[in-house]
Design an enzyme around this catalytic site. Structure first.
Site, PDB file in Angstrom:
ATOM      1  N   TYR A 145       0.869  -1.178   0.000  1.00  0.00           N
ATOM      2  CA  TYR A 145       0.000   0.000   0.000  1.00  0.00           C
ATOM      3  C   TYR A 145       0.902   1.223   0.000  1.00  0.00           C
ATOM      4  O   TYR A 145       1.765   1.366   0.865  1.00  0.00           O
ATOM      5  CB  TYR A 145      -0.883  -0.019   1.251  1.00  0.00           C
ATOM      6  CG  TYR A 145      -1.765   1.197   1.418  1.00  0.00           C
ATOM      7  CD1 TYR A 145      -2.923   1.340   0.655  1.00  0.00           C
ATOM      8  CD2 TYR A 145      -1.452   2.186   2.342  1.00  0.00           C
ATOM      9  CE1 TYR A 145      -3.742   2.454   0.821  1.00  0.00           C
ATOM     10  CE2 TYR A 145      -2.268   3.297   2.512  1.00  0.00           C
ATOM     11  CZ  TYR A 145      -3.409   3.420   1.741  1.00  0.00           C
ATOM     12  OH  TYR A 145      -4.219   4.520   1.909  1.00  0.00           O
ATOM     13  N   ASP A 240       9.445   2.364  -0.652  1.00  0.00           N
ATOM     14  CA  ASP A 240       8.485   3.085   0.177  1.00  0.00           C
ATOM     15  C   ASP A 240       8.766   2.678   1.623  1.00  0.00           C
ATOM     16  O   ASP A 240       8.358   1.605   2.073  1.00  0.00           O
ATOM     17  CB  ASP A 240       7.061   2.694  -0.253  1.00  0.00           C
ATOM     18  CG  ASP A 240       5.996   3.300   0.657  1.00  0.00           C
ATOM     19  OD1 ASP A 240       6.356   3.871   1.710  1.00  0.00           O
ATOM     20  OD2 ASP A 240       4.808   3.189   0.321  1.00  0.00           O
ATOM     21  N   LYS A 268       5.489   9.326   8.466  1.00  0.00           N
ATOM     22  CA  LYS A 268       5.249   8.956   9.866  1.00  0.00           C
ATOM     23  C   LYS A 268       6.321   9.474  10.825  1.00  0.00           C
ATOM     24  O   LYS A 268       6.202  10.570  11.345  1.00  0.00           O
ATOM     25  CB  LYS A 268       5.115   7.433  10.011  1.00  0.00           C
ATOM     26  CG  LYS A 268       4.253   6.803   8.909  1.00  0.00           C
ATOM     27  CD  LYS A 268       2.973   6.220   9.396  1.00  0.00           C
ATOM     28  CE  LYS A 268       2.235   5.545   8.286  1.00  0.00           C
ATOM     29  NZ  LYS A 268       0.852   5.289   8.525  1.00  0.00           N
TER      30      LYS A 268
HETATM   31  N1  HOZ Z   1      -3.768   2.909   6.258  1.00  0.00           N
HETATM   32  C1  HOZ Z   1      -3.177   3.341   7.469  1.00  0.00           C
HETATM   33  C2  HOZ Z   1      -2.246   2.355   8.049  1.00  0.00           C
HETATM   34  N2  HOZ Z   1      -1.600   1.494   7.174  1.00  0.00           N
HETATM   35  C3  HOZ Z   1      -4.216   3.691   8.493  1.00  0.00           C
HETATM   36  C4  HOZ Z   1      -4.275   5.130   8.669  1.00  0.00           C
HETATM   37  C5  HOZ Z   1      -5.225   5.627   9.758  1.00  0.00           C
HETATM   38  O1  HOZ Z   1      -6.342   5.164   9.884  1.00  0.00           O
HETATM   39  O2  HOZ Z   1      -4.827   6.543  10.452  1.00  0.00           O
END
Ligand code: HOZ
Length: 428
Positions: A145, A240, A268
């Site tokens: 992702y 990534d 992050k």
């Molecule tokens: N897709 C995000 C983690 N892989 C989640 C993001 C969120 O809900 O803050």
């Protein structure tokens, strides 16, 4: 039973105004057949909800709170920075300082551009790779992702996998056509496609450890071979490291596995919990970014002074002695405990860990790609998740997300979590 009245009331209100009541899908707890708790505050290893419950937190805002929540130095630095203004839309010395830190820790990058999220980082890196090579197609791996940009929501992980929509409606077929997907760890397929189509392939993008379908490790030589074939055919290799950066090691998965990608995406951790992303790489590639080169990418909030300050403070803390020994000690403590708890409770699981990110899969098969990750019993996971929550341990509300360890977790936090896991697993 924990009190949940206030959270439930707030969730109901939120649903009237916000799609699904949340601003990012996975946090709605739908995948675990529940409703989310609403947060009032967080400190160190704990997160507190509006009903007065506290939880030992292994979500850590999906990774960035590596020092623990509300670290005093980060909070103090943000307060001081805020007094000087919260956004200028003009350069500051802070941006150069964070860039300098990143380039020192990630020597594969000679230049870096700050953005506001991981999604922005990956979509910008891909645009640059396309501009630089003059080619249109990209290769991504199933279950990886890279944020929610069009063209990347093809066989995607995270919420896309959790909710069974790895190919989102709303992405024009013409975009998706330029995305070639391959199973993670399938080097034969990668070789075959690169050999056949390299003239039209701008980049290969991947999470070197896939954190968005749990925690899937690369097989030996997978990353090396990808490096070799992309180099040979002038394809830009993009790591990534939005999740793995500062997590698998200080220098990310690229340091841990000894691979030098052409471009890297970060997020992050480098914002210390504030919204930041970054992409960078080889000088010749990054020189094509506007205004130095012709590839356009911009943002008023990029390099925001509060976010830069939080990032610099966080990274300086991480650079202190023994930080990564402590993270490793905490993470292996949890790993041993969880594996042992599952064995004693007679529940078949597979546990994977890369540095301070990890995942327990409820399956008895090895997990090495999207298909094998999907063998996990999500109903069992949901029961486990709820049992843990009830015992005061917060895990990501999906089988297909990673857990994270922080420097603020104490040995007693970890022992309590292991005990909670054993008690929960016994009753599954
Ligand atoms: N897709 C995000 C983690 N892989 C989640 C993001 C969120 O809900 O803050």
């Amino acid at each position: 039973m924990k009190k949940t009245f206030k959270s439930k009331t707030l969730y109901k209100a939120a649903r009237s105004f916000i799609p699904g009541g949340v601003n990012s899908p996975v946090r709605a707890f739908k995948a675990v057949g529940s409703t989310p708790f609403f947060i009032s505050r967080a400190k160190g290893s704990k997160i507190y909800d509006v009903d007065g419950n506290s939880y030992i937190d292994y979500v850590l805002s999906w990774g960035p709170m590596i020092l623990g929540h509300a670290h005093p130095k980060v909070v103090q630095a943000i307060k001081k920075a805020a007094e000087k203004g919260t956004s200028y839309g003009a350069p500051t010395p802070l941006e150069t300082e964070l860039a300098r830190l990143l380039l020192t820790i990630y020597p594969s990058m000679s230049m870096v551009r700050m953005v506001n999220s991981g999604t922005e980082a990956t979509m910008s890196a891909i645009r640059v790779a396309r501009g630089f090579t003059g080619r249109d197609k990209i290769i991504k791996f199933e279950g990886c992702y890279h944020g929610h940009a069009d063209g990347l929501l093809v066989r995607a992980g995270s919420g896309a996998t959790t909710f069974g929509v790895p190919d989102s409606p709303g992405v024009p077929a013409s975009y998706a056509r330029n995305t070639i997907t391959i199973p993670f760890n399938d080097i034969t397929a990668a070789k075959r496609i690169v050999e056949k189509e390299w003239r039209s392939i701008a980049c290969v993008i991947l999470e070197p450890v896939v954190g968005n379908i749990g925690c899937v490790l690369p097989k030996p030589s997978f990353l090396e071979t990808l490096r070799t074939i992309t180099k040979k055919s002038g394809i830009v290799l993009i790591f990534d490291e939005v999740m793995t950066g500062f997590r698998v090691a200080l220098g990310g998965a690229q340091h841990y596995y000894g691979i030098r990608p052409d471009m890297t995406c970060l997020g992050k951790v480098i914002g210390g919990g504030l919204p930041v992303g970054a992409y960078g790489g080889r000088k010749d590639i990054m020189s094509s970014v506007s205004p130095e080169g012709p590839v356009y990418q911009a943002g008023t909030l990029s390099g925001n002074p509060l976010a830069m300050t939080a990032g610099i403070t966080t990274i300086n803390e991480l650079l202190k002695k023994r930080t990564y020994n402590t993270l490793e000690k905490n993470s292996s403590h949890l790993e041993e405990g969880l594996v042992d708890a599952a064995r004693k409770a007679g529940v078949r699981t597979r546990f994977y860990r890369a540095g301070s990110m990890f995942c327990t899969y409820f399956t008895d098969q090895d997990v090495f790609d999207y298909t094998s990750a999907k063998t996990a019993d999500t109903k069992k996971f949901a029961r486990f998740f709820k049992g843990m929550l009830e015992k005061g341990v917060n895990l990501a509300p999906s089988q297909f997300e990673a857990g994270f360890m922080s420097l603020a977790h104490t040995s007693s936090d970890i022992d309590k979590s292991i005990e909670a896991a054993y008690e929960t697993l016994k009753k599954l």
